[in-house]
Design a protein around this motif. Structure first.
Motif, short mmCIF file in Angstrom:
data_model
loop_
_atom_site.label_atom_id
_atom_site.label_comp_id
_atom_site.label_asym_id
_atom_site.label_seq_id
_atom_site.Cartn_x
_atom_site.Cartn_y
_atom_site.Cartn_z
N GLU A 158 87.34 -29.38 27.94
CA GLU A 158 86.89 -29.40 29.23
C GLU A 158 86.21 -28.45 30.12
OE1 GLU A 158 88.68 -31.80 33.86
OE2 GLU A 158 89.89 -30.79 32.27
N GLU A 159 86.72 -27.31 29.98
CA GLU A 159 86.00 -25.96 30.84
C GLU A 159 85.01 -25.89 30.42
OE1 GLU A 159 87.25 -21.48 31.17
OE2 GLU A 159 89.03 -22.40 32.01
N GLU A 160 85.00 -25.81 29.16
CA GLU A 160 83.92 -25.07 28.30
C GLU A 160 82.44 -25.90 27.97
OE1 GLU A 160 87.15 -24.78 27.15
OE2 GLU A 160 86.66 -22.91 25.90
N ILE A 161 82.86 -27.52 28.44
CA ILE A 161 82.27 -28.74 28.74
C ILE A 161 81.21 -29.18 29.93
CG2 ILE A 161 82.31 -31.50 28.58
CD1 ILE A 161 84.15 -31.21 26.58
N GLN A 162 82.35 -28.43 31.06
CA GLN A 162 81.60 -28.69 32.03
C GLN A 162 80.84 -26.88 32.55
OE1 GLN A 162 82.12 -30.47 34.48
NE2 GLN A 162 83.61 -32.09 32.51
N ARG A 163 81.49 -26.26 32.20
CA ARG A 163 80.49 -24.67 31.94
C ARG A 163 79.03 -25.06 31.72
NH1 ARG A 163 82.25 -20.62 28.59
NH2 ARG A 163 84.62 -21.27 30.19
N VAL A 164 78.70 -25.94 31.01
CA VAL A 164 78.05 -26.49 30.06
C VAL A 164 76.81 -27.44 30.78
CG1 VAL A 164 76.18 -27.35 27.74
CG2 VAL A 164 78.20 -26.05 27.26
N ARG A 165 77.30 -27.99 31.06
CA ARG A 165 76.73 -28.90 32.23
C ARG A 165 76.68 -28.90 33.20
NH1 ARG A 165 81.33 -33.96 31.56
NH2 ARG A 165 81.45 -34.66 29.82
N HIS A 166 77.35 -28.25 34.20
CA HIS A 166 76.36 -27.46 35.43
C HIS A 166 75.08 -26.38 35.17
CE1 HIS A 166 79.59 -29.15 37.67
NE2 HIS A 166 80.69 -28.75 36.91
N ARG A 167 75.49 -26.06 33.74
CA ARG A 167 73.92 -25.16 33.91
C ARG A 167 72.81 -25.81 33.13
NH1 ARG A 167 74.93 -20.88 28.66
NH2 ARG A 167 76.27 -22.18 29.08
N ALA A 168 73.41 -26.94 32.58
CA ALA A 168 72.07 -27.89 31.61
C ALA A 168 71.32 -28.73 32.64
CB ALA A 168 73.02 -28.85 30.72
N ARG A 169 72.42 -29.47 33.79
CA ARG A 169 71.78 -29.92 34.93
C ARG A 169 71.91 -29.46 36.56
NH1 ARG A 169 75.38 -35.24 33.41
NH2 ARG A 169 74.83 -35.76 31.59
N LYS A 170 70.80 -28.68 36.71
CA LYS A 170 70.55 -27.62 37.97
C LYS A 170 70.07 -28.79 39.31
CE LYS A 170 69.51 -23.21 35.63
NZ LYS A 170 68.84 -21.69 35.12
N PRO A 171 70.60 -28.87 39.79
CA PRO A 171 70.27 -30.03 41.23
C PRO A 171 68.74 -29.18 41.55
CG PRO A 171 71.77 -28.68 42.11
CD PRO A 171 71.49 -27.84 40.37
N GLN A 172 67.37 -30.26 41.90
CA GLN A 172 66.45 -30.44 41.78
C GLN A 172 66.54 -30.44 43.81
OE1 GLN A 172 64.30 -33.31 39.97
NE2 GLN A 172 64.10 -32.29 37.98
#
Length: 181
Positions: A158-172
């Motif tokens: 979960e930690e690795e998945i969340q880390r990549v998710r937050h990096r991939a979707r920067k809030p516009q």
């Protein structure tokens, strides 16, 4: 005129020339019994792949392997895809094998018991079909375990998945359009 043999065919061709004659007669009798009702056409396709080289590539994957994608687990999406495909295939096969077990039990129950016991044919048929039913149960368990595999993967990573998710979707942030007045 040739005399019929035990299976109802003449000895001249050993029944090979009229292989499906009884099936056609049965289908015709069924259609005739329906009278004037609508009967949709039925097409039967038989694939004969005895020649493995004709598939192309010579070293192609067998049918059982082609049910699943290649086991490449370089992303969470590939893990999810593999587990979902395995689950879907196992569920489908489980249903088909369970139906096969019931059909086998029905067919074998019609064979008379050699000792003449009451319900002996049903008991023997149930013993045989039970093994096929266990195969269906094992396939159902394989489907459950495939779904559980992906759930455990999500929990453990979960930690690795969340880390990549937050990096991939920067809030516009809203962009001010100064040209629109």
């Amino acid at each position: 005129m040739a005399t019929p043999t035990r299976n109802g065919t003449t000895g001249a061709d050993n029944g090979k020339g009229h292989k499906f004659a009884n099936a056609g007669a049965a289908a015709g009798g069924f259609v005739g019994a329906l009278g004037g009702s609508f009967v949709p056409p039925v097409n039967v396709t038989v694939n004969n792949n005895k020649n493995g080289a004709a598939r192309g590539g010579g070293g192609g994957r067998s049918h059982a392997e082609s049910l699943l994608p290649a086991p490449e687990f370089t992303s969470p999406a590939q893990v999810r895809n593999y587990c979902n495909t395995l689950r879907a295939a196992a569920v489908t096969l489980s249903i088909e094998v369970a139906m096969g077990a019931e059909i086998l039990k029905g067919v074998l129950a019609a064979v008379p018991d050699p000792d003449g016991r009451a319900f002996g044919s049903r008991v023997r048929a149930a013993k045989v079909a039970r093994k096929m039913q266990r195969s269906a149960d094992a396939l159902r368990d394989a489907a459950k375990n495939a779904a559980a595999c992906y759930a455990v993967f999500q929990q453990e990573y979960e930690e690795e998945i969340q880390r990549v998710r937050h990096r991939a979707r920067k809030p516009q942030q809203p962009v001010m359009n100064w040209a629109q007045q």
